[in-house]
Design an enzyme around this catalytic site. Structure first.
Site, short mmCIF file in Angstrom:
data_model
loop_
_atom_site.label_atom_id
_atom_site.label_comp_id
_atom_site.label_asym_id
_atom_site.label_seq_id
_atom_site.Cartn_x
_atom_site.Cartn_y
_atom_site.Cartn_z
CE LYS A 63 -2.87 0.99 3.63
NZ LYS A 63 -2.66 2.41 4.01
NE ARG A 78 -5.13 8.44 11.01
CZ ARG A 78 -4.47 7.65 10.19
NH1 ARG A 78 -5.07 7.18 9.10
NH2 ARG A 78 -3.22 7.34 10.43
NE ARG A 95 -2.41 -1.72 8.42
CZ ARG A 95 -2.19 -2.10 7.16
NH1 ARG A 95 -2.39 -3.35 6.79
NH2 ARG A 95 -1.75 -1.23 6.26
NE ARG A 125 -4.99 0.46 13.30
CZ ARG A 125 -4.30 0.55 12.17
NH1 ARG A 125 -2.99 0.54 12.20
NH2 ARG A 125 -4.92 0.66 11.01
N GLY A 164 -5.13 8.25 5.19
CA GLY A 164 -4.21 9.21 5.78
C GLY A 164 -2.99 9.43 4.90
CG ASP A 186 0.66 0.16 9.52
OD1 ASP A 186 0.33 1.04 10.33
OD2 ASP A 186 1.06 0.41 8.37
CD GLN A 235 0.71 8.41 6.85
OE1 GLN A 235 0.22 9.18 7.66
NE2 GLN A 235 0.08 7.33 6.41
C1 S3P Z 1 2.70 4.95 6.13
C2 S3P Z 1 3.33 5.27 7.30
C3 S3P Z 1 2.82 4.87 8.63
C4 S3P Z 1 1.86 3.72 8.52
C5 S3P Z 1 0.82 3.94 7.46
C6 S3P Z 1 1.47 4.12 6.09
C7 S3P Z 1 3.27 5.43 4.85
O1 S3P Z 1 2.16 5.97 9.22
O2 S3P Z 1 1.23 3.50 9.76
O3 S3P Z 1 -0.07 2.83 7.41
O4 S3P Z 1 2.88 4.91 3.78
O5 S3P Z 1 4.12 6.32 4.90
P1 S3P Z 1 2.96 7.14 10.02
O6 S3P Z 1 3.78 7.89 9.06
O7 S3P Z 1 1.87 7.97 10.64
O8 S3P Z 1 3.77 6.42 11.05
#
Ligand code: S3P
Length: 443
Positions: A28, A133, A403, A358, A105, A327, A180
């Site tokens: 993903k 969020r 999840r 979670r 997100g 995750d 992210q």
């Molecule tokens: C992700 C980073 C993670 C992860 C999310 C996907 C990404 O989040 O939990 O499912 O693709 O960069 P955070 O950056 O908030 O840790």
């Protein structure tokens, strides 16, 4: 069907052990990045193995609204493949309405970095869960670079972003290990004048640093430091997306818990920033192994194998390893519930800010099973029960969180009695064929 419309699903015990070889859908995180980076680039990128899920579709729709041409088509293996023609140096077009990121997100947060260097005004929206969020973590560094947001200081979506062509390169010490956040800052930095640097307290997933050079961006991928040199013109790339280790984790854990099981998952990303769950399972005594078979760009992939393991034992997972399994904490907690002794996840406060809270959900769900789980500050403790007997008639609340839906489904699938899981359709976010795939492993 959206996650909200799909109702409670009864999940019945698998008729036999899990046995055989499979693949899981595309990663993903890498799929989102492939779509967004291709949209930013000049020319037509070719993508293979892209995850077809509601989250990734949110990114596809977002870049289409901004002027990219997406010709991805469904393949016989369920993935998406084809072209994305980006806006390149011309920049994205002013969309004629808000961009709706649904539950994603990753779409919302990465998009903020994508839009930062352009003189456009975009309202970003999400569903009821995404709208709760935290977004300040992204807007704060982007504001330091010169971007404006409305309302100023907004904590949550909807937020309107006013980008600028005069972005300042920054050095940012991130308060958290979030890929992210890191990605949003680096994507803005691609068109800022100078070197944009992001330092993080512990290592988060590095797909952005590994993929940006494929699009011609000078990037440094250090242990806890990432840098991009701007302004850079991104060119098109060819990206092959490996299988998602976070989806594989559910199959692996199912095999560990279902007596007699022995499975192999091929073509999965073995990026160590993502495979922390395997190290944790090994430390719990699980019969799991990996074998690298190749790489897609700089992303290693290979085979994960797992066999039913009685006699698992608890372990302690230090805070600096959490980002590599962030995750997977829900499904690892379920495995810990079957293990001998106490498992401790240190510094898991980020779990409160995921698709749902979670931490609270894990504690409540395990309590239904009669398993003692609790938090102390930001640490999660689980006291396992090796002879756990699942009571009849349990209803698990997925909180519309993919999840959690898959974690609680494993209780029914690997146990002796059915369980109900609310809003089971939320699995569409990352693994729409989860049930189908796992049932196929039972011959
Ligand atoms: C992700 C980073 C993670 C992860 C999310 C996907 C990404 O989040 O939990 O499912 O693709 O960069 P955070 O950056 O908030 O840790």
């Amino acid at each position: 069907m959206s996650s909200q419309e799909s109702g409670t699903r009864t999940i019945r015990p698998l008729p036999s052990p899990l046995d055989g070889t499979m693949t899981v859908p595309g990663d993903k995180s890498i799929s989102h990045r492939a779509i967004l980076f291709s949209a930013m680039a000049e020319g037509t990128s070719r993508l293979l193995g892209v995850l077809d899920s509601s989250d990734v579709r949110a990114s596809i729709e977002a870049v289409q609204k901004l002027g990219a041409t997406v010709t991805l088509e469904k393949q016989t293996d369920g993935s998406l493949a084809g072209g994305v023609e980006g806006w390149g140096a011309a920049g994205p077009k002013q969309p004629d309405g808000p961009i709706y990121c649904a539950n994603s997100g990753t779409t919302a947060r990465l998009l903020m970095g994508v839009l930062a260097p352009w003189d456009i005004e975009v309202r970003i929206e999400g569903d009821e869960h995404l709208s709760k969020r935290p977004m300040r973590r992204i807007t704060a560094p982007l504001m330091m670079m010169g971007v404006n947001f409305e309302p100023a200081g907004a904590e949550t979506l909807p937020i309107t972003e006013h980008g600028t062509k005069n972005l300042r390169a920054i050095t940012y010490d991130s308060p958290m290990a979030s890929a992210q956040l890191k990605t949003a800052v680096l994507l803005a930095g691609v068109r800022a004048n100078g070197v944009t640097e992001l330092n993080e307290p512990s290592v988060s997933r590095n797909h952005t640093e590994l993929m940006l050079p494929e699009y011609g961006v000078e990037t440094t991928a250090g242990e806890r430091t990432a840098r991009v040199k701007g302004p850079a013109c991104m060119h098109s790339a060819e990206i092959r997306v490996p299988g998602d280790p976070s989806s594989a984790a559910f199959i692996v854990c199912a095999a560990l818990l279902k007596p007699g099981s022995a499975i192999q998952i091929e073509n999965v990303s073995l990026n160590t920033a993502r495979t922390g769950f395997l190290f944790t399972l090994e430390r719990m005594g699980a019969d799991v192994a990996t074998r690298r078979t190749g790489s897609a760009g700089k992303e290693p992939f290979g085979v994960i194998s797992a066999c039913y393991t009685p006699g698992l034992h608890g372990c302690e997972i230090p805070g600096d390893k959490i980002a590599s399994l962030v995750d997977e904490v829900p499904v690892l907690s379920l495995v810990a519930a079957h293990a001998h002794g106490i498992t401790v996840f240190r510094n898991v406060e980020e779990l409160r800010a995921k698709e749902s809270d979670r931490l609270e959900a894990i504690v409540r769900g395990l309590a239904l099973l009669g398993v003692d789980a609790w938090t102390e500050g930001d640490d999660l403790f689980i006291e396992g029960q090796p002879n756990l007997q699942v009571p009849e008639g349990l209803v698990f609340d997925s909180r519309s969180d993919h999840r959690l839906a898959m974690t609680w489904a494993l209780v029914g699938l690997t146990g002796k009695v059915p369980v109900d899981v609310t809003d089971f359709g939320s699995v569409d976010v990352s693994y729409p064929d989860f049930l189908h795939d796992i049932v196929k492993l039972c011959h």
